[in-house]
Design a protein around this motif. Sequence first.
Motif, PDB file in Angstrom:
ATOM      1  N   ARG A 123       0.834  -1.213   0.000  1.00  0.00           N
ATOM      2  CA  ARG A 123       0.000   0.000   0.000  1.00  0.00           C
ATOM      3  C   ARG A 123       0.864   1.257   0.000  1.00  0.00           C
ATOM      4  O   ARG A 123       0.512   2.253  -0.631  1.00  0.00           O
ATOM      5  CB  ARG A 123      -0.949  -0.009   1.201  1.00  0.00           C
ATOM      6  CG  ARG A 123      -2.059  -1.038   1.037  1.00  0.00           C
ATOM      7  CD  ARG A 123      -3.033  -0.983   2.185  1.00  0.00           C
ATOM      8  NE  ARG A 123      -4.022   0.065   2.017  1.00  0.00           N
ATOM      9  CZ  ARG A 123      -5.310  -0.158   1.736  1.00  0.00           C
ATOM     10  NH1 ARG A 123      -5.758  -1.377   1.607  1.00  0.00           N
ATOM     11  NH2 ARG A 123      -6.150   0.839   1.596  1.00  0.00           N
ATOM     12  N   GLU A 124       1.980   1.202   0.685  1.00  0.00           N
ATOM     13  CA  GLU A 124       2.902   2.356   0.674  1.00  0.00           C
ATOM     14  C   GLU A 124       3.420   2.605  -0.743  1.00  0.00           C
ATOM     15  O   GLU A 124       3.521   3.740  -1.189  1.00  0.00           O
ATOM     16  CB  GLU A 124       4.087   2.104   1.610  1.00  0.00           C
ATOM     17  CG  GLU A 124       3.810   2.502   3.041  1.00  0.00           C
ATOM     18  CD  GLU A 124       4.919   2.053   3.991  1.00  0.00           C
ATOM     19  OE1 GLU A 124       6.084   1.948   3.533  1.00  0.00           O
ATOM     20  OE2 GLU A 124       4.605   1.794   5.161  1.00  0.00           O
ATOM     21  N   ARG A 125       3.776   1.509  -1.427  1.00  0.00           N
ATOM     22  CA  ARG A 125       4.268   1.639  -2.812  1.00  0.00           C
ATOM     23  C   ARG A 125       3.200   2.268  -3.702  1.00  0.00           C
ATOM     24  O   ARG A 125       3.482   3.121  -4.536  1.00  0.00           O
ATOM     25  CB  ARG A 125       4.629   0.262  -3.380  1.00  0.00           C
ATOM     26  CG  ARG A 125       5.915  -0.283  -2.836  1.00  0.00           C
ATOM     27  CD  ARG A 125       6.365  -1.531  -3.599  1.00  0.00           C
ATOM     28  NE  ARG A 125       7.402  -2.171  -2.812  1.00  0.00           N
ATOM     29  CZ  ARG A 125       7.226  -3.259  -2.075  1.00  0.00           C
ATOM     30  NH1 ARG A 125       6.080  -3.897  -2.095  1.00  0.00           N
ATOM     31  NH2 ARG A 125       8.224  -3.748  -1.365  1.00  0.00           N
ATOM     32  N   GLN A 126       1.956   1.816  -3.529  1.00  0.00           N
ATOM     33  CA  GLN A 126       0.864   2.347  -4.345  1.00  0.00           C
ATOM     34  C   GLN A 126       0.652   3.832  -4.066  1.00  0.00           C
ATOM     35  O   GLN A 126       0.500   4.640  -4.979  1.00  0.00           O
ATOM     36  CB  GLN A 126      -0.435   1.579  -4.046  1.00  0.00           C
ATOM     37  CG  GLN A 126      -0.380   0.129  -4.482  1.00  0.00           C
ATOM     38  CD  GLN A 126      -1.568  -0.683  -3.980  1.00  0.00           C
ATOM     39  OE1 GLN A 126      -2.694  -0.212  -3.948  1.00  0.00           O
ATOM     40  NE2 GLN A 126      -1.314  -1.909  -3.589  1.00  0.00           N
ATOM     41  N   GLU A 127       0.662   4.173  -2.796  1.00  0.00           N
ATOM     42  CA  GLU A 127       0.423   5.558  -2.410  1.00  0.00           C
ATOM     43  C   GLU A 127       1.492   6.478  -2.996  1.00  0.00           C
ATOM     44  O   GLU A 127       1.184   7.555  -3.507  1.00  0.00           O
ATOM     45  CB  GLU A 127       0.392   5.667  -0.878  1.00  0.00           C
ATOM     46  CG  GLU A 127      -0.319   6.900  -0.418  1.00  0.00           C
ATOM     47  CD  GLU A 127      -0.566   6.917   1.087  1.00  0.00           C
ATOM     48  OE1 GLU A 127      -0.308   5.900   1.763  1.00  0.00           O
ATOM     49  OE2 GLU A 127      -1.007   7.971   1.563  1.00  0.00           O
ATOM     50  N   ALA A 128       2.743   6.018  -2.950  1.00  0.00           N
ATOM     51  CA  ALA A 128       3.844   6.839  -3.479  1.00  0.00           C
ATOM     52  C   ALA A 128       3.696   7.007  -4.994  1.00  0.00           C
ATOM     53  O   ALA A 128       3.856   8.097  -5.537  1.00  0.00           O
ATOM     54  CB  ALA A 128       5.182   6.180  -3.147  1.00  0.00           C
ATOM     55  N   ARG A 129       3.344   5.910  -5.686  1.00  0.00           N
ATOM     56  CA  ARG A 129       3.231   5.955  -7.143  1.00  0.00           C
ATOM     57  C   ARG A 129       2.062   6.828  -7.581  1.00  0.00           C
ATOM     58  O   ARG A 129       2.127   7.533  -8.580  1.00  0.00           O
ATOM     59  CB  ARG A 129       3.049   4.531  -7.693  1.00  0.00           C
ATOM     60  CG  ARG A 129       3.028   4.469  -9.208  1.00  0.00           C
ATOM     61  CD  ARG A 129       2.730   3.070  -9.733  1.00  0.00           C
ATOM     62  NE  ARG A 129       3.604   2.054  -9.159  1.00  0.00           N
ATOM     63  CZ  ARG A 129       3.178   1.047  -8.387  1.00  0.00           C
ATOM     64  NH1 ARG A 129       1.901   0.906  -8.122  1.00  0.00           N
ATOM     65  NH2 ARG A 129       4.025   0.182  -7.893  1.00  0.00           N
ATOM     66  N   LEU A 130       0.954   6.768  -6.808  1.00  0.00           N
ATOM     67  CA  LEU A 130      -0.279   7.437  -7.225  1.00  0.00           C
ATOM     68  C   LEU A 130      -0.443   8.817  -6.596  1.00  0.00           C
ATOM     69  O   LEU A 130      -1.490   9.461  -6.764  1.00  0.00           O
ATOM     70  CB  LEU A 130      -1.480   6.543  -6.864  1.00  0.00           C
ATOM     71  CG  LEU A 130      -1.506   5.175  -7.559  1.00  0.00           C
ATOM     72  CD1 LEU A 130      -2.578   4.291  -6.961  1.00  0.00           C
ATOM     73  CD2 LEU A 130      -1.732   5.342  -9.060  1.00  0.00           C
ATOM     74  N   HIS A 131       0.591   9.247  -5.903  1.00  0.00           N
ATOM     75  CA  HIS A 131       0.525  10.503  -5.156  1.00  0.00           C
ATOM     76  C   HIS A 131      -0.034  11.662  -5.980  1.00  0.00           C
ATOM     77  O   HIS A 131      -0.919  12.394  -5.545  1.00  0.00           O
ATOM     78  CB  HIS A 131       1.922  10.847  -4.622  1.00  0.00           C
ATOM     79  CG  HIS A 131       1.917  12.059  -3.756  1.00  0.00           C
ATOM     80  ND1 HIS A 131       2.319  13.290  -4.223  1.00  0.00           N
ATOM     81  CD2 HIS A 131       1.528  12.241  -2.475  1.00  0.00           C
ATOM     82  CE1 HIS A 131       2.180  14.177  -3.253  1.00  0.00           C
ATOM     83  NE2 HIS A 131       1.711  13.566  -2.178  1.00  0.00           N
ATOM     84  N   ASP A 132       0.454  11.805  -7.206  1.00  0.00           N
ATOM     85  CA  ASP A 132       0.043  12.951  -8.028  1.00  0.00           C
ATOM     86  C   ASP A 132      -1.314  12.768  -8.693  1.00  0.00           C
ATOM     87  O   ASP A 132      -1.823  13.671  -9.340  1.00  0.00           O
ATOM     88  CB  ASP A 132       1.095  13.223  -9.123  1.00  0.00           C
ATOM     89  CG  ASP A 132       2.413  13.674  -8.508  1.00  0.00           C
ATOM     90  OD1 ASP A 132       2.377  14.222  -7.381  1.00  0.00           O
ATOM     91  OD2 ASP A 132       3.465  13.468  -9.144  1.00  0.00           O
ATOM     92  N   GLU A 133      -1.872  11.569  -8.563  1.00  0.00           N
ATOM     93  CA  GLU A 133      -3.159  11.292  -9.217  1.00  0.00           C
ATOM     94  C   GLU A 133      -4.352  11.595  -8.312  1.00  0.00           C
ATOM     95  O   GLU A 133      -5.494  11.532  -8.749  1.00  0.00           O
ATOM     96  CB  GLU A 133      -3.235   9.805  -9.639  1.00  0.00           C
ATOM     97  CG  GLU A 133      -2.096   9.321 -10.511  1.00  0.00           C
ATOM     98  CD  GLU A 133      -2.293   9.710 -11.976  1.00  0.00           C
ATOM     99  OE1 GLU A 133      -3.212  10.501 -12.269  1.00  0.00           O
ATOM    100  OE2 GLU A 133      -1.519   9.217 -12.809  1.00  0.00           O
ATOM    101  N   GLY A 134      -4.081  11.848  -7.052  1.00  0.00           N
ATOM    102  CA  GLY A 134      -5.175  12.133  -6.123  1.00  0.00           C
ATOM    103  C   GLY A 134      -5.894  10.890  -5.620  1.00  0.00           C
ATOM    104  O   GLY A 134      -6.982  10.973  -5.068  1.00  0.00           O
TER     105      GLY A 134
END
Length: 216
Positions: A123-134
């Motif tokens: 989940r941390e990896r996903q959050e970091a990757r999707l950070h700019d997508e909102g």
Amino acid sequence: MLAHNGVLFLDELSEFARQALEALRQPLEDGRVAIVRANHSAVYPSRFMLVAATNPCPCGYAGDWERCRCSETELMKHRRRLSGPLLDRIDLLVKLENEGAAGLGAEPLCSSAKAREQVMLARERQEARLHDEGVTVNAQMDVRMLQHHARLDPQAEELLSKSQQRGLLSARGQHRVLRVARTIADLNGSERVRARDIGSALAMRSNTEQAGSRAA
Ligand SMILES: [Zn+2]
């Protein structure tokens, strides 16, 4: 609505009225629900994780020829209730075998603590990757984000397009497989989505056609 941002668990899924099950399709797809009355309508946020359990047939022993007492008509009715558009919106279908008493006492393949750690990291990896997508998790990725963030290696690409050509996947199904494969790659700590991730995601959908069947 009440399950927004939470988990909605439905036990004995096949016992729910068809109308109630069909009503789940919109929130599962759009993360919102529209209530329409004679004079007014309202739209509420409704994004939830659906977890459901069901018996393989009305008596519960489908697949066990000696014990299942259901008629072909009953099996077909059961299968029809769970087939089609609703199952297409469920990402992971897992068939549980009867393990017997010995199975219940066996050591788990992975401890809950270890699984939790793996999920938190993914989940941390996903959050970091999707950070700019909102958005924060893979399940919330729309089609554009999927194309951008679920990059497949050539073998994975081939496997997915073959499944589609063989008519095993709808367009919606393909997007769902991509989201799940992205998550499997995240659980394995891989930035690239590989063929085996797509294979695992496909395997968890393939039971759709067999749910409730005597051959299952
Ligand atoms: Zn049965």
